[in-house]
Design an enzyme around this catalytic site. Structure first.
Site, mmCIF file in Angstrom:
data_model
loop_
_atom_site.group_PDB
_atom_site.id
_atom_site.type_symbol
_atom_site.label_atom_id
_atom_site.label_comp_id
_atom_site.label_asym_id
_atom_site.label_seq_id
_atom_site.Cartn_x
_atom_site.Cartn_y
_atom_site.Cartn_z
ATOM 1 N N HIS A 150 -69.035 57.027 -26.530
ATOM 2 C CA HIS A 150 -67.628 56.739 -26.186
ATOM 3 C C HIS A 150 -67.159 57.851 -25.247
ATOM 4 O O HIS A 150 -67.724 58.021 -24.174
ATOM 5 C CB HIS A 150 -66.853 56.634 -27.497
ATOM 6 C CG HIS A 150 -65.472 56.080 -27.416
ATOM 7 N ND1 HIS A 150 -64.952 55.487 -26.296
ATOM 8 C CD2 HIS A 150 -64.472 56.021 -28.358
ATOM 9 C CE1 HIS A 150 -63.705 55.104 -26.541
ATOM 10 N NE2 HIS A 150 -63.386 55.418 -27.779
ATOM 11 N N ASP A 170 -67.036 56.751 -17.167
ATOM 12 C CA ASP A 170 -67.563 58.096 -17.372
ATOM 13 C C ASP A 170 -68.618 58.493 -16.348
ATOM 14 O O ASP A 170 -69.053 59.643 -16.332
ATOM 15 C CB ASP A 170 -68.169 58.216 -18.779
ATOM 16 C CG ASP A 170 -67.114 58.046 -19.842
ATOM 17 O OD1 ASP A 170 -66.099 58.752 -19.755
ATOM 18 O OD2 ASP A 170 -67.280 57.203 -20.729
ATOM 19 N N HIS A 186 -71.197 48.711 -20.925
ATOM 20 C CA HIS A 186 -69.914 48.647 -21.621
ATOM 21 C C HIS A 186 -69.895 47.436 -22.522
ATOM 22 O O HIS A 186 -70.463 46.398 -22.169
ATOM 23 C CB HIS A 186 -68.763 48.560 -20.608
ATOM 24 C CG HIS A 186 -67.465 48.974 -21.182
ATOM 25 N ND1 HIS A 186 -66.651 48.094 -21.856
ATOM 26 C CD2 HIS A 186 -66.859 50.173 -21.240
ATOM 27 C CE1 HIS A 186 -65.580 48.745 -22.272
ATOM 28 N NE2 HIS A 186 -65.684 50.013 -21.915
#
Ligand SMILES: CC(C)(COP(=O)(O)OP(=O)(O)OC[C@H]1O[C@@H](n2cnc3c(N)ncnc32)[C@H](O)[C@@H]1OP(=O)(O)O)[C@@H](O)C(=O)NCCC(=O)NCCS
Length: 432
Positions: A267, A362, A306
């Site tokens: 995460h 990210d 994802h």
């Protein structure tokens, strides 16, 4: 006629009509399906909540196939271009963009709450010199609960709004202290005369006794990054926030739990993991060998994939553009070429294409943070500052939602049936 689903139970031949609303059936409607009246009734099995809506929400919309993200209806690209983090936080919390007066008053309210109680400093001093800033961050956010006992009045609107402003204002200050602690440097007090982001930059980078002015391009880039991270509907940490809050805890301890969920490498810890991965790969020529290792099941390509997005994450697109603006000020990162090559190869490779794995938020954010001068261990904390707004908006929505109760999933028990206790000297060791 309302949409319904007809279910035939082959065990009994009975038929059931279950209403379909907003593309979902209510799991509780399945409980009527049973063999005998004293049975519990049918349940659904959904480990990791891959196909279960846990709430009705009006905050954030995602279409993972089309790569769409909107806060309160506004496309993320427009907010990243025209809004500020403070304005977006107002939007997420209140449902509408603020007027100029509302924005001024919201900014003033946040500025009022930037300062941390002096005892927080002492509390933080107890952490080891090399403590991870995210560990310090989430413990300190939880500790705020003890400073504001009135935070327990979660159904008192005024008390709740005070805690909300406190949390949003204080998390950057906690992050600043946590970062300085990890560097062994004295803490810098917040300065409400500066902009929200300018103050945060100063708390991190200012040298004691000297003036600090943050670069406007870097300030704006961090503002955009906070906007992009502000909410993402029912992700792991937000579900934790709602789940913990559903037992009516105060928002500080709920948020500490949400931050703990964010910390994991799958995460919000992924941005730190991406940078470490890029550093490990080192140069462009090592990229194919690394991709092969990932395909052979030796680790993951961090910053890719994802649960919801099955196309390019719209936040990653904005971040990639932002990265180039930042590099114009800071100079480019040697790891940018490694990241670009990883992306190029992965987007053509059948392993990633067939699994619909694309760069996520990210993948490039760590490169920007690094160029701005942040150490990788602070990256998840930066994510947490932005996401605090979403956690709180979702927590408040949960509290005011009449459908919600304490979150408490069911299980399928497949363990031992009842058996009698065996005294220790009569137990026979079983091989594992
Ligand atoms: C984000 C993530 C946790 C989503 O997980 P998920 O929805 O549960 O997806 P799964 O783990 O079931 O993955 C589906 C398939 O893609 C593969 N996969 C997913 N992400 C991958 C990655 N980053 N690298 C390599 N393979 C990956 C899985 O191995 C699995 O393959 P299989 O079908 O052959 O078993 C996952 O993509 C991941 O670990 N990404 C890296 C961490 C990251 O960047 N997290 C930040 C998210 S914003």
């Amino acid at each position: 006629m309302a949409d319904t689903l007809t279910i035939t139970d082959n065990r009994t031949g009975r038929q059931y009509e279950v209403p379909i609303t907003n593309g979902t059936i209510r799991a509780l409607d399945l409980r009527q399906i049973k063999l005998n009246p004293d049975e519990f009734g049918l349940m659904t099995y959904d480990p990791a909540f891959q196909n279960t809506a846990s709430c009705i929400s009006r905050i954030t919309f995602i279409d993972g196939d089309k790569g769409i993200l909107r806060y309160r209806g506004y496309p993320i690209e427009q907010l990243a271009e025209h809004s500020t983090f403070i304005e977006t936080s107002y939007l997420l919390l209140n449902g509408e963009l603020p007027t100029a007066t509302e924005l001024e008053s919201w900014t003033g309210r946040l500025n009022q709450h930037l300062t941390l109680h002096e005892n927080i400093k002492k509390f933080m001093e107890g952490f080891r010199y090399d403590a991870h800033p995210m560990g310090i961050f989430l413990s300190t956010v939880g500790a705020l609960s003890t400073f504001y006992p009135e935070a327990k009045l979660i159904f008192d609107e005024e008390a709740r709004h005070t805690q909300i402003a406190r949390l949003i204002a204080k998390v950057p200050s906690i992050a600043g202290y946590a970062y300085r602690h990890s560097l062994g440097q004295p803490y810098i007090y917040p300065d409400p005369e500066l902009s929200f982001i300018g103050n945060f930059h100063a708390m991190l980078f200012k040298r004691v006794g000297s003036q600090y002015t943050s670069d406007p391009v870097l300030e704006r880039a961090l503002d955009v990054l906070f906007i992009l991270h502000a909410d993402h509907e029912q992700n792991c940490s937000t579900s934790a926030m709602r789940g913990i809050g559903s037992s009516q805890t105060d928002p500080y301890v709920s948020l500490a739990g949400a931050a703990a969920a964010l910390y994991g490498p799958l995460h919000g810890g992924a941005n730190e993991a991406v940078l470490r991965m890029l550093a490990e790969i080192g140069t462009v020529k090592n990229v194919p060998a690394f991709v092969k290792k990932v395909k052979d099941g030796e680790g993951r390509l961090m910053g890719f994939g994802h649960r919801v997005y099955k196309s390019y994450d719209p936040r990653a697109k904005v971040i990639k553009q932002t990265a180039y603006q930042v590099f114009e000020v800071t100079g480019t990162s040697p790891l940018l070429d490694v990241a670009l090559e990883l992306e190029r190869i992965a987007l053509q490779d059948d392993y990633f294409v067939s699994r619909r794995l694309y760069p996520n938020v990210d993948f490039y954010s760590g490169l920007i943070y690094e160029a701005m001068g942040f150490k990788p261990s602070i990256f998840p904390v930066l994510f947490a500052i932005g996401r605090t707004v979403g956690w709180i908006a979702q927590w408040q929505e949960m509290l005011l939602d009449k459908d919600q109760k304490i979150a408490r999933p069911r299980q399928i028990y497949l363990g031992e049936q009842e058996r009698n206790f065996v005294p220790i000297n009569e137990r026979i060791k079983t091989e594992p």
